[in-house]
Design an enzyme around this catalytic site. Structure first.
Site, short mmCIF file in Angstrom:
data_model
loop_
_atom_site.label_atom_id
_atom_site.label_comp_id
_atom_site.label_asym_id
_atom_site.label_seq_id
_atom_site.Cartn_x
_atom_site.Cartn_y
_atom_site.Cartn_z
N GLY A 1 0.81 -1.21 0.00
CA GLY A 1 0.00 0.00 0.00
C GLY A 1 0.84 1.26 0.00
N GLY B 1 -2.37 -13.77 0.02
CA GLY B 1 -1.47 -12.98 0.85
C GLY B 1 -0.77 -13.82 1.90
N CYS C 1 -7.86 0.07 5.72
CA CYS C 1 -6.75 -0.43 6.54
C CYS C 1 -7.02 -0.17 8.02
CB CYS C 1 -5.44 0.23 6.15
SG CYS C 1 -4.06 -0.42 7.12
C1 LIG Z 1 1.37 -7.95 6.66
C2 LIG Z 1 0.19 -7.47 5.88
C3 LIG Z 1 0.18 -6.19 5.33
C4 LIG Z 1 -0.91 -5.74 4.61
N1 LIG Z 1 -0.86 -4.50 4.04
C5 LIG Z 1 -1.88 -4.08 3.25
C6 LIG Z 1 -1.81 -2.85 2.54
O1 LIG Z 1 -0.79 -2.16 2.59
N2 LIG Z 1 -2.87 -2.46 1.79
C7 LIG Z 1 -4.00 -3.24 1.70
O2 LIG Z 1 -4.93 -2.87 1.01
N3 LIG Z 1 -4.08 -4.41 2.35
C8 LIG Z 1 -3.06 -4.86 3.11
N4 LIG Z 1 -3.14 -6.09 3.75
C9 LIG Z 1 -4.36 -6.91 3.59
C10 LIG Z 1 -4.17 -7.97 2.50
O3 LIG Z 1 -3.95 -7.35 1.24
C11 LIG Z 1 -5.40 -8.87 2.40
O4 LIG Z 1 -6.55 -8.09 2.14
C12 LIG Z 1 -5.64 -9.67 3.66
O5 LIG Z 1 -4.41 -10.04 4.25
C13 LIG Z 1 -6.48 -10.92 3.43
O6 LIG Z 1 -5.85 -11.82 2.57
P1 LIG Z 1 -4.94 -13.05 3.07
O7 LIG Z 1 -5.69 -13.77 4.14
O8 LIG Z 1 -4.70 -13.89 1.85
O9 LIG Z 1 -3.68 -12.45 3.60
C14 LIG Z 1 -2.05 -6.56 4.46
C15 LIG Z 1 -2.05 -7.83 5.03
C16 LIG Z 1 -0.96 -8.30 5.73
C17 LIG Z 1 -1.00 -9.67 6.32
#
Ligand SMILES: Cc1cc2nc3c(=O)[nH]c(=O)nc-3n(C[C@H](O)[C@H](O)[C@H](O)COP(=O)(O)O)c2cc1C
Ligand SMILES: Cc1cc2nc3c(=O)[nH]c(=O)nc-3n(C[C@H](O)[C@H](O)[C@H](O)COP(=O)(O)OP(=O)(O)OC[C@H]3O[C@@H](n4cnc5c(N)ncnc54)[C@H](O)[C@@H]3O)c2cc1C
Ligand SMILES: Cc1cc2nc3c(=O)[nH]c(=O)nc-3n(C[C@H](O)[C@H](O)[C@H](O)COP(=O)(O)OP(=O)(O)OC[C@H]3O[C@@H](n4cnc5c(N)ncnc54)[C@H](O)[C@@H]3O)c2cc1C
Ligand SMILES: Cc1cc2nc3c(=O)[nH]c(=O)nc-3n(C[C@H](O)[C@H](O)[C@H](O)COP(=O)(O)O)c2cc1C
Ligand code: FES
Ligand code: FES
Lengths: 302, 255, 302, 255
Positions: A46, A264, A129
């Site tokens: 992000g 993610g 966020c």
């Molecule tokens: C360490 C970390 C950092 C993240 N940073 C962002 C971000 O900068 N912008 C954003 O839109 N989502 C961010 N997310 C959310 C992920 O993009 C995603 O929506 C969320 O983790 C669910 O997917 P997952 O279970 O496959 O990780 C972040 C998630 C994690 C775990």
């Protein structure tokens, strides 16, 4: 061999598998494990108008089949991204999904305008966020604010605008409708669920920020439900995410209504997760005689 | 270059009440490993996050890790036995800078910070230096790897309760002998590292510290393992332990 | 030996461990594994004014470290509970927590009034069941409705009234304040998070009701966070629940602000879960020299 | 009376491509087990829910279970080997009513519904009846437990593709021989049970069916394993497979 291509808001993804913003940096690290060109798209960390330091450590806590994070949008700022990272990412035959955030309507509009002029394929606007105190969370949870910020961004967006929704709401369909009525070309969901862990020895929160965002397999059923509800409520394409690990998880998310997916947290457990899941998806399609992956989208039978 | 390797357990033996020495067959990771680097190990299908463990030794296609069984993940690891297969990422991070140790470096480890100093000390000796180790433990029961260190040079052992070796902290030992050393490399609890760094700074010799932080990806992609460093303007900036570290020069760190 | 007693709204619980409504029937089954008198209280299956059949099968789906259910409040009706079950439960030296639901404000008031006259110790009003279509969910997610239904119930309640909150809301603190301002003597949370799973072979939802409620360890960090937020927002005691498995989980939930806890889904994995966790809690207190379990409540250090 | 027992695996052997026969040391559960009951097995720390598996045989302190490795949990179980310990709840539910079988009962199993009929047939024989078994499989490769059934009485085997035994369904076999039997006990897919129940009803003999449903607690506390039964007024009521079943008289079931 099934056709894996997906037309997402007029942008062709070679396959529906992308990476979730914030879990994949700008691609360098996982790029040591496989060719980034194997993926449909790369969601980058992000970005904000200016550099952000993020929160102090600890920024992560483990939970049953999930993690909490409170990175707090550490990033070098959108200008340095454009200058330093786009040239790197463009070496690969994959789509660049720029994920942007702001703390005011003006900041959102400003960053969307700026990134629109850069060489990216899709813009994902993170209005959800949970780790940024002013702005972020509030925007994504109030339909009125969603409309306002999305309208402002849409006015200046020259690339397809994906609005990323927060799951921390009473009625996700209402938020989705607000975003779409304000001009969102697509939606992505879910961002993280707000959670907390406490160290019972020190009696302190594990995370520096007290609370953080829950992601990983634990949230998968919530994500599937919300993608389903949003797909019922609006008519734009959806990037489904939240806990996806396997090809079958991708199928499930697409049946619920997603046109593409993002992976993610699963990468932390297995750096190969996105490509492994992609191959499993391909195998599933072939075994089931499904000619095009797009047939899955919304294919749930009630 | 990070490698994901499925490693067969060659041996897993208990060194003390809670510390285990795990030997893995890891031809690819071991041949790429440098002193001070670490690996990131998947600890069973019930836990999502890998556990970071320093490389204690890497040679002949084997990787030796010495770890404390603390929580669920390391307890799982402590139950692995010969023939089991574990999923390892490595070698990761940025180890000790061996180029500027001088000819009389000292390697200091506290508790479970002791293991990574072994390979580092051995490397310094192989490069022609006359290394010393200062190893600190809670008590006699907790002493590990003494013979291995003795084989690599001079060794001081300190125990908190005086039940073995010198009664006191590694910082006491360093302070007493600081004039004998050309540089400091250390690993252990943060307050210990900070104390050592101050002693080294006062003596005007370089000090490298190996830091710990909770990790996600282990490779620099998720930015969770933040370590407060000094920015050029004196403000804080966050580096990342998994990629920029775990080893930092002490003067870079915002203590 | 630490003092495990908790004074909960004037009712003494011999220890803070109770069972979560709907996971424990009326106690008969788990009573074959241990003496129910070991527990601080027993939360019984949710009761409605009349018998309810519940939803067709399948009513359960597995998720990563969680489960979804859509039982739909199958129960014999409050009258048969009073007649047939209270005498059974009263054999044991434990508190009876009657969990009640309705579909209108009048039904809620009616059932609370009726159960007030029966021999139960505490009344838990479930305004948050996601598996009952009319009523339930809506009540628990709108502050105005919460106030209305809680006020009506409180007017006729002759036993301490615990209001059970839904986690499927944008702002749990707001709902908690509404319930307390309307007279809730205590709160319990969390009920289940709405989720969904799809069978990728048949392309159908696994649950008969399409969506269902997520419980189990997967939701633990969300539950801890909400208990923390509610404890900050209001001044009544809280029964914390959602994914508790171990003594350390109990400690964590109490540090976040709970005065007592309930254990549900963990019983399916291990029928001994509540008593095992209780013994672990006792051991933790003794090892840490904590004289009374009540010292844990809200003991989080920020 | 439900018992939770930590059972050591005595043996786990593959019978067909996906079917395994698991023998557990379960002195307490096995001595309490009645034909048609089941156990509820914890399948590794990564899965919250136990898996219900019918008891195929229980004697001499041993419990024999025959199961198909389908999803994650049963695949985990298929990887257990001698010496491993598994957490088992049992014996659960309400088995076959052996009091009204008559002297020529028939025991019918389809696919992975075959195993629970073995103990039931053996019990009937031990009680002096002359039992018959009708066992249906997809094909020759899928045939299991044939010798054990033959040792207990008359056996018909039917395969869907005709690659072994009779070409056809168990319902065809039952229809052809219905006059020879005094009662039917069966286990298998729901459409099969329903077809068999209709044949038995037409012939005026009692029919007991063993039903399947997704389970939570396995003991009657959570009410998730609903089975639609006929209420007195002809409407539906929900019984629970784990406690009221898994065996029901066919006429109780709302098909
Ligand atoms: C360490 C970390 C950092 C993240 N940073 C962002 C971000 O900068 N912008 C954003 O839109 N989502 C961010 N997310 C959310 C992920 O993009 C995603 O929506 C969320 O983790 C669910 O997917 P997952 O279970 O496959 O990780 C972040 C998630 C994690 C775990
Ligand atoms: C670069 C590096 C090298 C390390 N080398 C060693 C070593 O050689 N030997 C050794 O015994 N230990 C070492 N550690 C510490 C080791 O990683 C932790 O003890 C371990 O992660 C704890 O996991 P658990 O399953 O026992 O605890 P849990 O409490 O179950 O862990 C929960 C989560 O917190 C994380 N966590 C808990 N404590 C720590 C910690 N101190 N540091 C980082 N993450 C933590 C875990 O990784 C996991 O994600 C090292 C840590 C780092 C960062
Ligand atoms: C009373 C009873 C007796 C049974 N006896 C046997 C037997 O002797 N041998 C045998 O091979 N199988 C038997 N089954 C079916 C067996 O329980 C399922 O095949 C098994 O639960 C599937 O688990 P999994 O990990 O392979 O699948 P997954 O898909 O990983 O399971 C996910 C969840 O769904 C449940 N589930 C999936 N399929 C079924 C099913 N058909 N019935 C009930 N729950 C299901 C699982 O228990 C689990 O909770 C029996 C089922 C019941 C209800
Ligand atoms: C099968 C099942 C049935 C439930 N029925 C009820 C109910 O009748 N009334 C109620 O208030 N909560 C009900 N719940 C919610 C639980 O009481 C509890 O709030 C939730 O499961 C979280 O706790 P746990 O993770 O420990 O199970 C039910 C939960 C499950 C799993
Ligand atoms: S652990 Fe992901 S950046 Fe360090
Ligand atoms: S599985 Fe819980 S009642 Fe049957």
């Amino acid at each position: 061999m099934a056709d894996l291509r997906v037309n997402f808001c007029g942008v062709e993804l070679k396959n529906p598998v992308t990476t979730a913003s914030g879990t994949f940096g700008f691609g360098h690290e996982y790029g040591e494990f496989y060719d980034l060109g194997e993926l449909g798209g790369i969601g980058v960390k992000g970005l904000t108008p200016e550099e952000r330091l993020g929160n102090p450590a600890p920024r992560i806590a483990e939970t049953p089949m999930g993690i909490l994070n409170c990175v707090g949008l550490q990033n070098p700022g959108v200008d340095r991204f454009i200058e330093e990272q786009i040239p790197f990412l463009r070496q690969y035959d994959t789509r660049i999904i720029a994920n942007v955030s702001g703390t005011t309507v003006e900041e959102y509009a400003g960053i969307v305008e700026k990134i629109s002029d850069a060489d990216v394929d899709l813009i994902e606007m993170n209005i959800s966020c949970p780790n940024v105190k002013c702005g972020g969370l509030t925007f994504g949870t109030q339909p009125k604010m969603v409309e306002e910020v999305v309208s402002a961004a849409k006015r200046v967006a020259k690339k397809p605008l994906i609005v990323k929704l927060s799951p921390n709401v009473t009625d996700i369909a209402e938020i989705a409708r607000a975003a779409v009525s304000a001009g969102a070309d697509a939606l992505s969901l879910i961002n993280t669920l707000l959670g907390m862990r406490i160290d019972v020895e020190s009696r302190r929160p594990i995370l520096s920020n007290i609370m953080g965002g829950l992601s990983g397999p634990a949230v998968f059923p919530v994500a599937v439900r919300m993608v389903y509800q949003v797909h019922q409520a609006v008519d734009v394409p959806i990037i489904g995410m939240g806990g996806i690990r396997t090809g079958r998880d991708i199928v499930e998310m697409m049946l619920a209504g997603a046109s593409a997916v993002a992976i993610g947290t699963a990468c932390f457990a297995d750096p190969m997760a996105p490509v492994r899941a992609l191959h499993e998806l391909e195998q599933f399609l072939d075994e089931h005689g499904i000619a095009s992956v797009t047939e899955l989208t919304g294919g749930l039978r009630i | 270059m990070s490698i994901q390797e499925l490693c067969t357990v060659r041996d897993n033996r208990q060194l003390t009440g809670s510390v285990f020495a795990l030997t893995l067959e890891a031809p690819r990771i071991s041949s790429a490993a440098a002193p001070g680097q670490f690996v990131h190990i998947a600890c069973g299908e019930a836990r999502l996050l890998r556990r970071p463990i320093s490389i204690c030794q890497a040679h002949d296609g084997l990787l030796k890790l010495v770890f404390a069984a603390k929580g669920e993940g390391t307890q799982w690891l402590s139950r692995c036995s010969a023939g089991d297969v574990v999923d390892v990422l490595g070698p990761l991070g940025h180890g000790f800078d061996l180029s500027a140790l001088g000819d009389r470096p000292v390697f200091i480890g506290g508790g479970i910070g002791v293991p990574p100093m072994l390979q580092t000390m051995q490397a310094a000796r192989a490069a022609g230096a006359q290394p010393t180790a200062i190893l600190g433990f809670r008590s006699r029961d907790a002493v590990i790897l003494e013979d291995d260190f003795r084989a690599a040079g001079t060794v001081y052992i300190a125990t908190d309760d005086g039940s073995y070796g010198i009664h006191g902290f590694v910082s006491d030992v360093l302070r007493a002998h600081i004039g004998a050393f050309t540089s400091v490399c250390c690993c252990g609890p943060k307050p210990m590292l900070r104390a050592l760094a101050e002693i080294a700074q006062a003596a005007g010799i370089p000090c490298q510290v190996s830091m710990e932080e909770r990790m996600g990806c282990g490779i620099g992609a998720c930015l969770v393992c933040a370590c407060a460093l000094k920015a050029e303007d004196g403000a804080v900036r966050y580096g990342h332990v998994c990629k920029d570290g775990p080893v930092f020069y002490a003067e870079e760190v915002q203590w």
